[in-house]
Design an enzyme around this catalytic site. Structure first.
Site, PDB file in Angstrom:
ATOM      1  CB  SER B 123      -4.087 -19.532 -45.754  1.00 19.48           C
ATOM      2  OG  SER B 123      -4.718 -18.808 -46.865  1.00 19.48           O
ATOM      3  CE1 TYR B 147       0.176 -20.704 -48.840  1.00 20.83           C
ATOM      4  CE2 TYR B 147      -2.015 -19.718 -48.807  1.00 20.83           C
ATOM      5  CZ  TYR B 147      -0.639 -19.780 -48.164  1.00 20.83           C
ATOM      6  OH  TYR B 147      -0.471 -19.145 -47.262  1.00 20.83           O
ATOM      7  CE  LYS B 151       0.272 -22.326 -45.506  1.00 26.04           C
ATOM      8  NZ  LYS B 151       1.194 -22.446 -44.257  1.00 26.04           N
TER       9      LYS B 151
END
Lengths: 322, 322
Positions: B123, B147, B151
């Site tokens: 992402s 997050y 990732k």
């Protein structure tokens, strides 16, 4: 002020423990205890005025981590790792110790609820791949060893746990440490110390690369000084990325040998043989050395002034009376 | 050619499954089966000529991963993740799914011994922090969400497992996907789709940021095309870093709304309210959008030509007959 050194049985862990014990204070507080934790019971610190405990700890095992990351700990040094050649041979050992072990320590530090200071040792092995040099504080990490990849993962965890306020972390990418005393470990960089350490004690050593091989080095003494400064930095000074290169200097093998000769005479250099080691190039080619530790330097961390200094530090610190 | 889509119940997973079923071949081979795996039983693909299986899989659980990463799998898409706002609320859920779940899938793919192709969706949330823009293929990752950190960890694992020859991995940092059909998920970016999706269906929606907020977008249709191209790339083309930004385009909210008006008339824009959402800025301020996907573009992956296209793709793909 209680200090836990995980990896306290290793070369840097032992020197750090001794330096902290001799110093007697950290972050403006008297050191009331030092705990040295390692996979095998670490050597104690002779003559320490500060109480020193040792504990056996396998960071891959959460229950084992719980035994050393205890409520009274204020500062944690996380130096324990499976080193480069070992992690390359055994991916699962590296993942277990370098990745999961780091997470285990962070999770236990978080669980204390006291936001302890945590100093993480990363490595310049995070650098490499298709990222162009120089490596600044802002260049991407494309490590070409599993060790480097796992250290880069540890950095992301340290920064994220710190961002969330769960710990007060800071991580430093150690240059190759030379001159490393004691016995060889499984690091691919072993020869970068042994070609000085052994000849300075009248023993032979082999240099498996050519004399124009250059790399990024730091003495154990400066490394320990930087790790102490690193713990003392206030959180506000660290910015949004808690991990950064530690200052080092680039030398060729030839420059380093000349420095040894300048300090200790021409005898030691004659004890070095020059036989290439098969397979070593595969690891070393992925390493890089044009590293700019601007952020760490701005925070007061320092490289060695000369490799002559590294030779002198070794003689003073590791061969006293020699 | 058997294809496993982990996260096959999600918006992109479903569209990817349909696109692959309609295509019938991948990497020059006829697709003999598609397995859609997700934490809840995914919807099947209506009218598929290719046999489609569904399986319930929790990637945090190695035994569950073993049930879907089976010996007959040639290409694995790993799309499953705990998304941004959820991972920020619940660190342990994010670590369990996004970090350990990714490792579990990689370990099972490795255990097959067949070096399967693995396409990982990272992402643009990996970007941020004190790293200056633009973000090229070589700039450092200093994510400001858990997050993003998780990732980035997944990327390091995908590249390292690929370097070791255990899998043939490739990872792409997805731009914010707009217009995302279906129900809102827990992503902080949810409004970037809902302000088009809902008004285009005659429903109201709220925009919690100002109209000059700009960001980096891609349509679901182009995302799926890029994921298929991504699987088809030969390993030799990927270089030393298997993970890279996926091409996207920067638009302001105003430009996007104007595009909706150009395609669908002035009615939908009047259904948008403009109330700020407390706390959202804290997440969005850490995001960045000046991203240069040079490597992916050189490999043939593409951004949308205009946001009018995104509007049209949504109407064609997600509201057929509307």
């Amino acid at each position: 002020m209680n200090i836990l050194i995980i990896g306290g049985g290793g070369v840097i862990g032992q020197k750090l423990g001794r330096a902290l014990a001799a110093r007697g204070e950290l972050r403006g507080k008297v050191i009331s205890g030092i705990t040295l934790a390692d996979i095998v019971d670490p050597a104690r610190i002779p003559g320490s005025a500060v109480p020193v405990k040792t504990v056996v700890c396998n960071i891959a095992d959460p229950a084992s981590v719980a035994k050393c990351v205890t409520a009274d700990v204020d500062v944690i040094y996380l130096l324990a790792a499976v080193v480069s050649a070992h992690a390359e041979e055994d991916l699962d050992a590296g993942l277990s110790i370098n990745m999961m072990g780091t997470l285990n320590v962070l999770q236990h530090a978080r669980a204390l609820g006291t936001r302890p200071v945590l100093v993480f040792t990363s490595s310049i092995a995070v650098n490499g791949g298709e990222v162009p040099q120089p490596f600044t504080d802002y260049t991407g990490l494309n490590p070409q060893t599993s060790y480097g990849a796992q250290k880069a993962i540890g950095e992301l965890l340290v920064t994220d746990f710190s961002r969330r306020g769960l710990i007060d972390g800071r991580g430093f990418r150690l240059p190759t440490i030379s001159i490393r005393p004691g016995k060889p470990n499984r690091a691919a960089s072993g020869f970068m110390s042994s070609i000085f350490r052994e000849p300075l004690q009248g023993r032979t050593a082999n240099c498996p690369v050519s004399s124009d091989f250059n790399h990024y080095y730091l003495s154990p003494r400066k490394c320990v000084e930087n790790l102490i400064k690193g713990a003392e930095l206030p959180a506000e000074a660290l910015g949004l990325n808690r991990c950064m290169p530690m200052p080092g200097r680039v030398w060729t093998i030839r420059q380093m040998i000349d420095a040894m000769t300048a300090v200790a005479g021409s005898g030691p250099a004659r004890l070095i043989s020059w036989e290439k080691q098969p397979g070593l190039d595969l690891i070393l080619d992925g390493w890089r050395m044009d590293i700019r530790a601007d952020k760490a330097e701005s925070l007061g961390l320092e490289a060695d002034a000369s490799f002559e200094d590294n030779i002198r530090y070794f003689l003073e610190d590791d061969l006293p009376g020699a």
